[in-house]
Design an enzyme around this catalytic site. Structure first.
Site, PDB file in Angstrom:
ATOM      1  N   HIS A 100       0.885  -1.169   0.000  1.00 52.24           N
ATOM      2  CA  HIS A 100       0.000   0.000   0.000  1.00 52.24           C
ATOM      3  C   HIS A 100       0.924   1.220   0.000  1.00 52.24           C
ATOM      4  O   HIS A 100       2.003   1.174   0.595  1.00 52.24           O
ATOM      5  CB  HIS A 100      -0.807   0.143   1.289  1.00 52.24           C
ATOM      6  N   ASP A 103       2.330   2.055   3.389  1.00 57.35           N
ATOM      7  CA  ASP A 103       3.347   1.161   3.979  1.00 57.35           C
ATOM      8  C   ASP A 103       4.751   1.615   3.628  1.00 57.35           C
ATOM      9  O   ASP A 103       5.690   1.366   4.378  1.00 57.35           O
ATOM     10  CB  ASP A 103       3.259  -0.271   3.417  1.00 57.35           C
TER      11      ASP A 103
HETATM   12  C1  XLS Z   1      -7.641  -6.390   4.970  1.00 55.04           C
HETATM   13  C2  XLS Z   1      -7.253  -6.659   3.596  1.00 55.04           C
HETATM   14  C3  XLS Z   1      -6.089  -5.821   3.068  1.00 55.04           C
HETATM   15  C4  XLS Z   1      -6.014  -5.918   1.571  1.00 55.04           C
HETATM   16  C5  XLS Z   1      -5.203  -4.833   0.934  1.00 55.04           C
HETATM   17  O1  XLS Z   1      -8.346  -7.166   5.619  1.00 55.04           O
HETATM   18  O2  XLS Z   1      -6.977  -8.015   3.468  1.00 55.04           O
HETATM   19  O3  XLS Z   1      -4.896  -6.206   3.677  1.00 55.04           O
HETATM   20  O4  XLS Z   1      -5.504  -7.131   1.161  1.00 55.04           O
HETATM   21  O5  XLS Z   1      -5.700  -3.582   1.214  1.00 55.04           O
END
Ligand code: XLS
Ligand code: NI
Ligand code: NI
Length: 434
Positions: A100, A103
């Site tokens: 993301h 991150d």
């Molecule tokens: C949260 C989601 C997130 C997505 C990406 O529960 O799994 O991590 O995979 O935004």
């Protein structure tokens, strides 16, 4: 190079008889299964957020991890974090990773600075990709952590938040394109609501549909060849999320004319939260023509929330890969570990061992699924069950009408004879392979 993992060797295949702590017992990336190398079947990816951005907090306590890239508020530390991340990808010998925006760059609160730091750090990551050969499976925008997103992103009642979300997704799609990403993911963490008392659901759904259409238009405009993926989840953080499960997402895509443009990224833990099995979600997406990729992380079955644990149940994983293999395997998708170590697992080695073990679990599951598929026994049993539909008369019925069929039932005095579904026999067959 960083020395964060200094005493940890690169992980290689040692085989099932070895008791080496650091070594793959089942994942031999070059092993050929059903005509394809395991690495190309599984297409493993590490998730930047859980391994490097998350600091070990839970609803009752804060940070437990102490890392050289803390605090995560400067570009200097963002680079240290990137160095360690690529070092871990090298040790694990994974072909892919995912991120993301939030991150990989510090959060500044304004779009211009976020854009600048995102572009800068992804330039750095591009260099690291070139040096190591590690590739980007997908990028995504974090449209749920910062307080501006508390009432949603594209579904926010405030048009300025919609605008901020559009600008952010544009920047993340650009960065994903620059890094040669093979997919772009949208998970609608706060695209939903807490109470209908303050929510215009129809308006929110229309805005979300329009937003996704803009994402698809922009993808074509810049020539991004990857797949746009939506990730279903029924709730958490929102009480009700619009992308509830695979079937709900398909209905949404169809309503807004996107079922040919967008596929699904399915997560094991989200399937469980929706009251489904993972294989149900995969089979649903495959049947509807929208299967894309997976997040391979499980929940704790007693706790009832998204605990994002590494997979460790081979029979469960095997059922998922069986459906994936039947659907023809991954194309642009892969196996992303959207999983985090437990907050007491504070050693650098824990990060490596978690991924290594999960890769072994997935390899065992995939090999079992492939052997069963290769034997043809399960599919032959299924084919036999539907054999009645192979006759010309049965086929013609599907093009017929209710009144014609009713007349035929009367004329031939049709009285169907029930036959066993043979479930336990098939469960025994399955058990021979896992
Ligand atoms: C949260 C989601 C997130 C997505 C990406 O529960 O799994 O991590 O995979 O935004
Ligand atoms: Ni999740
Ligand atoms: Ni996920």
């Amino acid at each position: 190079m960083s020395d964060f993992f200094k005493d940890i060797p690169a992980i290689s295949y040692v085989g099932p008889d070895s008791d080496a702590e650091f070594g793959f017992k089942h994942y031999n990336k070059d092993e050929v299964v059903l005509g394809k190398r395991l690495e190309d079947h599984l297409r493993f990816a590490v998730a930047w957020w859980h391994s490097f951005a998350w600091e070990g907090g839970d609803p009752f306590g804060g940070q437990t991890f102490v890392r050289p890239w803390h605090p995560q508020d400067s570009m200097k530390n963002a680079r240290i974090k990137a160095d360690v991340a690529f070092e871990m990808f090298r040790i694990l010998d994974v072909p892919y990773y995912c991120w993301h925006d939030a991150d990989v760059r510090p959060e500044t609160g304004n779009f211009a600075d976020n854009l600048k730091t995102l572009n800068e750090i992804t330039d750095y990551m591009l260099e690291k990709q070139a040096q190591t050969g590690i590739k980007l499976l997908w990028g995504t925008a974090n449209l749920f952590s910062h307080r501006r997103w508390m009432a949603g992103a594209s579904t926010n009642p405030d048009p300025e938040v919609f605008a901020f979300a559009a600008a952010t997704v544009k920047s993340c799609l650009d960065a994903t394109h620059k890094l040669g990403g093979e997919n772009y993911v949208l998970w609608g963490g706060r695209e939903g609501y807490e109470t209908l008392l303050n929510t215009d659901m129809k308006q929110e759904l229309d805005h979300m549909g329009r937003f996704l259409n803009m994402v698809v238009d922009y993808k074509h405009k810049i020539g991004f060849k990857g797949t746009i993926l939506v990730e279903p989840k029924p709730q958490e953080p929102s009480k009700h999320q619009y992308d509830y499960d695979a079937a709900t997402c398909f209905g949404f895509l169809q309503k807004y004319g996107l079922e040919k443009e967008v596929k699904l990224n399915l997560e094991q833990g989200h399937a469980i939260l929706a009251g489904h099995s993972f294989e149900h979600e995969i089979a649903t997406a495959a049947a509807l023509g929208v299967f894309g990729s997976i997040d391979m992380n499980r929940n704790d079955y007693q706790s009832g929330w998204d605990t994002d644990q590494f997979p460790n149940n081979v029979p469960e994983v095997a059922l998922a890969y069986y459906e994936i293999l039947k659907a023809g395997g991954f194309t642009t998708g892969g196996t992303n570990f959207d999983a985090k170590i437990r907050r007491q697992s504070i050693d650098p080695a824990d990060l490596i061992l978690a991924h290594m073990g999960a890769m072994d679990v997935c390899a065992r599951g995939l090999k079992a699924a492939a052997a069963l598929l290769d034997s043809g026994e399960m599919e032959a049993a299924k084919k036999a069950r539907y054999a009645g539909w192979d006759t010309p008369a049965a086929k013609a019925m599907l093009g017929s009408s209710l009144d014609a069929i009713a007349a035929e039932v009367l004329a031939k005095d049709i009285r169907p004879e029930p036959r066993s579904g043979r479930q336990e026999r098939l469960e025994n067959l399955w058990n021979r392979f896992v």
